[in-house]
Motif scaffolding. Structure first.
Motif, PDB file in Angstrom:
ATOM      1  N   MET A 326       0.820  -1.216   0.000  1.00 24.65           N
ATOM      2  CA  MET A 326       0.000   0.000   0.000  1.00 24.65           C
ATOM      3  C   MET A 326       0.854   1.266   0.000  1.00 24.65           C
ATOM      4  O   MET A 326       0.329   2.359  -0.182  1.00 24.65           O
ATOM      5  CB  MET A 326      -0.933   0.003   1.215  1.00 24.65           C
ATOM      6  N   ALA A 327       2.155   1.137   0.221  1.00 19.56           N
ATOM      7  CA  ALA A 327       3.031   2.315   0.177  1.00 19.56           C
ATOM      8  C   ALA A 327       3.105   2.821  -1.261  1.00 19.56           C
ATOM      9  O   ALA A 327       2.810   2.096  -2.203  1.00 19.56           O
ATOM     10  CB  ALA A 327       4.432   1.942   0.666  1.00 19.56           C
ATOM     11  N   PHE A 328       3.553   4.063  -1.436  1.00 22.97           N
ATOM     12  CA  PHE A 328       3.545   4.589  -2.807  1.00 22.97           C
ATOM     13  C   PHE A 328       4.662   4.006  -3.666  1.00 22.97           C
ATOM     14  O   PHE A 328       4.630   4.096  -4.891  1.00 22.97           O
ATOM     15  CB  PHE A 328       3.545   6.123  -2.821  1.00 22.97           C
ATOM     16  N   LYS A 329       5.656   3.364  -3.012  1.00 27.42           N
ATOM     17  CA  LYS A 329       6.679   2.667  -3.808  1.00 27.42           C
ATOM     18  C   LYS A 329       7.280   1.551  -2.948  1.00 27.42           C
ATOM     19  O   LYS A 329       7.005   1.475  -1.738  1.00 27.42           O
ATOM     20  CB  LYS A 329       7.751   3.626  -4.311  1.00 27.42           C
ATOM     21  N   GLY A 330       8.128   0.741  -3.561  1.00 29.57           N
ATOM     22  CA  GLY A 330       8.685  -0.409  -2.869  1.00 29.57           C
ATOM     23  C   GLY A 330       9.633  -0.053  -1.739  1.00 29.57           C
ATOM     24  O   GLY A 330      10.314   0.977  -1.790  1.00 29.57           O
ATOM     25  N   ASN A 331       9.660  -0.909  -0.709  1.00 29.75           N
ATOM     26  CA  ASN A 331      10.573  -0.771   0.432  1.00 29.75           C
ATOM     27  C   ASN A 331      10.459   0.593   1.107  1.00 29.75           C
ATOM     28  O   ASN A 331      11.462   1.164   1.550  1.00 29.75           O
ATOM     29  CB  ASN A 331      12.021  -1.028   0.007  1.00 29.75           C
ATOM     30  N   CYS A 332       9.263   1.115   1.172  1.00 28.56           N
ATOM     31  CA  CYS A 332       8.999   2.454   1.695  1.00 28.56           C
ATOM     32  C   CYS A 332       7.750   2.331   2.579  1.00 28.56           C
ATOM     33  O   CYS A 332       6.898   1.479   2.328  1.00 28.56           O
ATOM     34  CB  CYS A 332       8.777   3.366   0.487  1.00 28.56           C
ATOM     35  N   ASP A 333       7.678   3.154   3.610  1.00 28.67           N
ATOM     36  CA  ASP A 333       6.506   3.054   4.507  1.00 28.67           C
ATOM     37  C   ASP A 333       5.554   4.230   4.332  1.00 28.67           C
ATOM     38  O   ASP A 333       4.716   4.487   5.179  1.00 28.67           O
ATOM     39  CB  ASP A 333       6.961   2.964   5.969  1.00 28.67           C
ATOM     40  N   ASP A 334       5.704   4.970   3.227  1.00 30.59           N
ATOM     41  CA  ASP A 334       4.933   6.203   3.033  1.00 30.59           C
ATOM     42  C   ASP A 334       3.710   5.931   2.152  1.00 30.59           C
ATOM     43  O   ASP A 334       3.854   5.621   0.965  1.00 30.59           O
ATOM     44  CB  ASP A 334       5.853   7.248   2.379  1.00 30.59           C
ATOM     45  N   PRO A 335       2.515   6.052   2.702  1.00 31.67           N
ATOM     46  CA  PRO A 335       1.319   5.802   1.880  1.00 31.67           C
ATOM     47  C   PRO A 335       0.786   7.049   1.176  1.00 31.67           C
ATOM     48  O   PRO A 335      -0.231   6.982   0.493  1.00 31.67           O
ATOM     49  CB  PRO A 335       0.308   5.322   2.929  1.00 31.67           C
ATOM     50  N   ARG A 336       1.499   8.200   1.299  1.00 32.80           N
ATOM     51  CA  ARG A 336       0.945   9.438   0.741  1.00 32.80           C
ATOM     52  C   ARG A 336       0.750   9.323  -0.776  1.00 32.80           C
ATOM     53  O   ARG A 336       1.664   8.963  -1.491  1.00 32.80           O
ATOM     54  CB  ARG A 336       1.879  10.630   1.047  1.00 32.80           C
ATOM     55  N   ILE A 380      -3.075  -8.475  -6.578  1.00 33.25           N
ATOM     56  CA  ILE A 380      -2.509  -7.402  -7.415  1.00 33.25           C
ATOM     57  C   ILE A 380      -1.336  -6.803  -6.649  1.00 33.25           C
ATOM     58  O   ILE A 380      -1.472  -6.437  -5.481  1.00 33.25           O
ATOM     59  CB  ILE A 380      -3.546  -6.296  -7.716  1.00 33.25           C
ATOM     60  N   LEU A 381      -0.196  -6.706  -7.309  1.00 36.53           N
ATOM     61  CA  LEU A 381       0.967  -6.083  -6.671  1.00 36.53           C
ATOM     62  C   LEU A 381       0.787  -4.561  -6.698  1.00 36.53           C
ATOM     63  O   LEU A 381       0.596  -3.977  -7.762  1.00 36.53           O
ATOM     64  CB  LEU A 381       2.243  -6.479  -7.422  1.00 36.53           C
ATOM     65  N   GLY A 382       0.850  -3.942  -5.501  1.00 39.68           N
ATOM     66  CA  GLY A 382       0.670  -2.489  -5.420  1.00 39.68           C
ATOM     67  C   GLY A 382       1.977  -1.761  -5.186  1.00 39.68           C
ATOM     68  O   GLY A 382       2.123  -0.598  -5.553  1.00 39.68           O
ATOM     69  N   ALA A 383       2.930  -2.439  -4.536  1.00 39.57           N
ATOM     70  CA  ALA A 383       4.248  -1.821  -4.279  1.00 39.57           C
ATOM     71  C   ALA A 383       5.293  -2.926  -4.271  1.00 39.57           C
ATOM     72  O   ALA A 383       5.068  -4.002  -3.701  1.00 39.57           O
ATOM     73  CB  ALA A 383       4.246  -1.093  -2.933  1.00 39.57           C
ATOM     74  N   CYS A 384       6.437  -2.646  -4.884  1.00 42.61           N
ATOM     75  CA  CYS A 384       7.470  -3.687  -5.075  1.00 42.61           C
ATOM     76  C   CYS A 384       8.347  -3.835  -3.836  1.00 42.61           C
ATOM     77  O   CYS A 384       9.550  -3.513  -3.874  1.00 42.61           O
ATOM     78  CB  CYS A 384       8.324  -3.349  -6.285  1.00 42.61           C
ATOM     79  N   HIS A 385       7.779  -4.315  -2.756  1.00 42.14           N
ATOM     80  CA  HIS A 385       8.599  -4.555  -1.564  1.00 42.14           C
ATOM     81  C   HIS A 385       9.435  -5.823  -1.781  1.00 42.14           C
ATOM     82  O   HIS A 385       8.918  -6.828  -2.293  1.00 42.14           O
ATOM     83  CB  HIS A 385       7.709  -4.744  -0.333  1.00 42.14           C
ATOM     84  N   ASP A 386      10.686  -5.782  -1.342  1.00 41.92           N
ATOM     85  CA  ASP A 386      11.585  -6.924  -1.574  1.00 41.92           C
ATOM     86  C   ASP A 386      11.003  -8.230  -1.060  1.00 41.92           C
ATOM     87  O   ASP A 386      11.223  -9.282  -1.639  1.00 41.92           O
ATOM     88  CB  ASP A 386      12.942  -6.674  -0.895  1.00 41.92           C
ATOM     89  N   GLU A 387      10.271  -8.134   0.051  1.00 45.44           N
ATOM     90  CA  GLU A 387       9.811  -9.401   0.631  1.00 45.44           C
ATOM     91  C   GLU A 387       8.751 -10.106  -0.221  1.00 45.44           C
ATOM     92  O   GLU A 387       8.429 -11.260   0.038  1.00 45.44           O
ATOM     93  CB  GLU A 387       9.335  -9.204   2.071  1.00 45.44           C
ATOM     94  N   TYR A 388       8.241  -9.455  -1.248  1.00 44.77           N
ATOM     95  CA  TYR A 388       7.286 -10.134  -2.139  1.00 44.77           C
ATOM     96  C   TYR A 388       7.992 -10.884  -3.274  1.00 44.77           C
ATOM     97  O   TYR A 388       7.377 -11.632  -4.004  1.00 44.77           O
ATOM     98  CB  TYR A 388       6.306  -9.130  -2.764  1.00 44.77           C
ATOM     99  N   ARG A 389       9.283 -10.638  -3.405  1.00 47.95           N
ATOM    100  CA  ARG A 389       9.985 -11.162  -4.580  1.00 47.95           C
ATOM    101  C   ARG A 389       9.916 -12.694  -4.677  1.00 47.95           C
ATOM    102  O   ARG A 389       9.757 -13.249  -5.753  1.00 47.95           O
ATOM    103  CB  ARG A 389      11.440 -10.708  -4.573  1.00 47.95           C
ATOM    104  N   GLU A 390       9.998 -13.328  -3.523  1.00 51.87           N
ATOM    105  CA  GLU A 390      10.009 -14.795  -3.532  1.00 51.87           C
ATOM    106  C   GLU A 390       8.620 -15.382  -3.291  1.00 51.87           C
ATOM    107  O   GLU A 390       8.486 -16.552  -2.961  1.00 51.87           O
ATOM    108  CB  GLU A 390      10.965 -15.313  -2.434  1.00 51.87           C
ATOM    109  N   LEU A 391       7.603 -14.571  -3.416  1.00 52.69           N
ATOM    110  CA  LEU A 391       6.246 -14.996  -3.086  1.00 52.69           C
ATOM    111  C   LEU A 391       5.814 -16.227  -3.885  1.00 52.69           C
ATOM    112  O   LEU A 391       5.994 -16.274  -5.098  1.00 52.69           O
ATOM    113  CB  LEU A 391       5.319 -13.831  -3.438  1.00 52.69           C
ATOM    114  N   GLN A 392       5.267 -17.215  -3.182  1.00 57.07           N
ATOM    115  CA  GLN A 392       4.800 -18.435  -3.850  1.00 57.07           C
ATOM    116  C   GLN A 392       3.282 -18.466  -3.806  1.00 57.07           C
ATOM    117  O   GLN A 392       2.705 -18.474  -2.729  1.00 57.07           O
ATOM    118  CB  GLN A 392       5.340 -19.674  -3.117  1.00 57.07           C
ATOM    119  N   THR A 393       2.648 -18.491  -4.945  1.00 59.39           N
ATOM    120  CA  THR A 393       1.178 -18.616  -4.974  1.00 59.39           C
ATOM    121  C   THR A 393       0.754 -19.167  -6.330  1.00 59.39           C
ATOM    122  O   THR A 393       1.420 -18.934  -7.341  1.00 59.39           O
ATOM    123  CB  THR A 393       0.488 -17.248  -4.730  1.00 59.39           C
TER     124      THR A 393
END
Ligand code: NAD
Length: 409
Positions: A326-336, A380-393
């Motif tokens: 939900m952050a505006f970009k990956g690896n960031c905590d800013d939802p503005r 749906i991917l909303g922000a490219c956080h590193d921890e999603y990179r290895e996501l298995q689904t």
């Protein structure tokens, strides 16, 4: 038990002329990292901010937001005795340099909202003392600095006014502040020289411009990026209409082909600056910035486009859709101004249920990523956080960014 504050020793070279510096808006995303860097270089820094809770947190050695390297630098600065916090402007009389980093939003008509900025400047003028250098670092509407210079002259205030814009990417500020060339400008030759010396003393390359050139230069930087993202987003949407894989095309046409070096990846172009600054530029040009306005339509239209595409393949009225990030970009905590929120809004009209997750943005309504993977029918991917990179689904996962290769609707 209170955790001990780590104390890494800074090895930064120190400035030749350490000053007393006040950073107005010093608890914010621009002011705080800059204040820390200045302190690290040997200046005595007072962070001035109206957000007392945020300052309290900072005084306790805790960063209020994610900024790479700042968790260890902040305690170090506090321990040096050179970093202080204040909620009032009365500290300004002790300063040699005053730096303004408060927010400069656009209003509901997408015009710059100057009132708050003017009020802060009025307070600064009421507390300033002769000989000070005022550095405006917030992104401002072209002409604002020159106007400040005129006000200072009319009132007979003996201060130098300069505009030296911030061009960092949030999250990378500490690295970039010590490397990026600095655009410098001043209302007088003396203001320009003093601002140049101040930044050169930090080891930075300085580039002199007139005040309006520096103001435009900052807006051009962000508008260019915003328009650039829109090109890729438009191409993404076009590829989707032909069931072509944008990411494969992207990789193919950028491979060993220098002329495509600046081609951006597709993705949500949200955040507090890019759209706002593009609209400031449009407003400056009497609302004539066709490329910028079209870029807004494209970038802001992307969430709606994704939902329309989804509806062609799925019955959303019975589906739970999960937004990852939900952050505006990956690896960031800013939802503005994050487009994930716009996506959530659009989805809510069509879906049975929308759930959201983010490892950095804390919200009691959000679910864990594990819950999301279990309960969502579509992701749906909303922000490219590193921890999603290895996501298995094995669920459908839409990735506009091309962050998780192979995942398309
Ligand atoms: N965020 C970025 O990556 C970035 C990058 C470059 C430039 N900028 C520009 O820098 C400026 C600041 O942006 P930001 O993201 O740091 O905003 P922010 O909201 O994170 O920080 C602004 C700070 O100013 C404080 N403030 C507001 N009114 C005040 C007052 N009257 N007195 C003292 N403090 C006050 C707020 O409490 C807040 O802490 C904007 O003009 C923005 O466009 C931002």
């Amino acid at each position: 038990m209170i955790e001990p504050i780590p104390n890494p020793k800074s090895e930064k070279p120190q400035v030749q002329c350490p000053f007393n510096v006040a950073v107005i808006g010093g608890a914010g995303h621009v002011g705080l990292p800059f204040g820390l860097v200045l302190c690290d270089f040997g200046h005595r820094v007072t962070l001035v901010d109206t957000n007392a809770a945020q300052l309290e947190r900072i005084c306790q050695g805790n960063m209020p937001f994610e900024e790479r390297g700042a968790d260890s630098l902040l305690p170090c600065c506090l321990e040096s005795g050179r970093l202080h916090c204040a909620t009032g402007m009365n500290v300004l009389s002790d300063q040699e340099i005053v730096i303004v980093t408060i927010g400069t939003p656009v209003d509901e008509y997408l015009d710059p909202s100057l009132r708050a900025f003017d009020q802060v400047l009025e307070q600064i003028f009421n507390h300033c003392r002769p000989g000070q250098l005022l550095i405006v670092r917030s992104t401002v509407f072209p002409g604002v600095t020159e106007r400040l210079g005129r006000i200072v002259k009319e009132r007979g205030l003996d201060i130098d006014v300069s505009y030296c814009p911030e061009r960092i990417a949030q999250g990378l500020a500490l690295e970039e502040l010590t490397h990026l060339p600095q655009l410098v400008s001043g209302c007088t030759t003396q203001a320009l020289e003093r601002a140049t010396e101040f930044f050169a003393d930090l080891g930075l390359e300085t580039i002199p411009l007139s005040t309006v050139e520096a103001e435009l230069g900052k807006l051009y930087t962000n508008s260019y990026r915003y328009i650039n993202f829109a090109i890729s987003n438009q191409f993404y949407m076009l590829a989707q209409r032909y069931d072509a894989d944008f990411d494969r095309i992207y990789r193919a046409i950028t491979h060993n082909y220098k002329r495509m070096n600046g081609f951006a990846k597709a993705g949500f172009a949200g955040g507090p600056c890019l759209l706002k600054d593009t609209m400031q530029l449009a407003s400056f040009n009497h609302n004539l910035l066709t490329l910028g306005q079209t870029a807004m339509e494209v970038n802001e239209g992307l969430p709606g486009f994704l939902v329309e595409r989804l509806k062609q393949h799925h019955d959303l009225t019975t589906a739970t859709v999960g937004i990852l990030g939900m952050a505006f970009k990956g690896n960031c905590d800013d939802p503005r101004s994050s487009l994930s929120y716009k996506l959530r809004k659009v989805l809510t009209l069509d879906c049975r249920r929308v759930i959201c997750t983010d490892p950095f943005v804390h919200n009691p309504d959000f679910v864990s990523v594990e819950t999301m993977l279990t309960e969502a029918d579509i992701l749906i991917l909303g922000a490219c956080h590193d921890e999603y990179r290895e996501l298995q689904t094995d669920k459908p996962l839409i990735d506009v960014f091309g962050f998780l290769p192979g995942k398309q609707p």
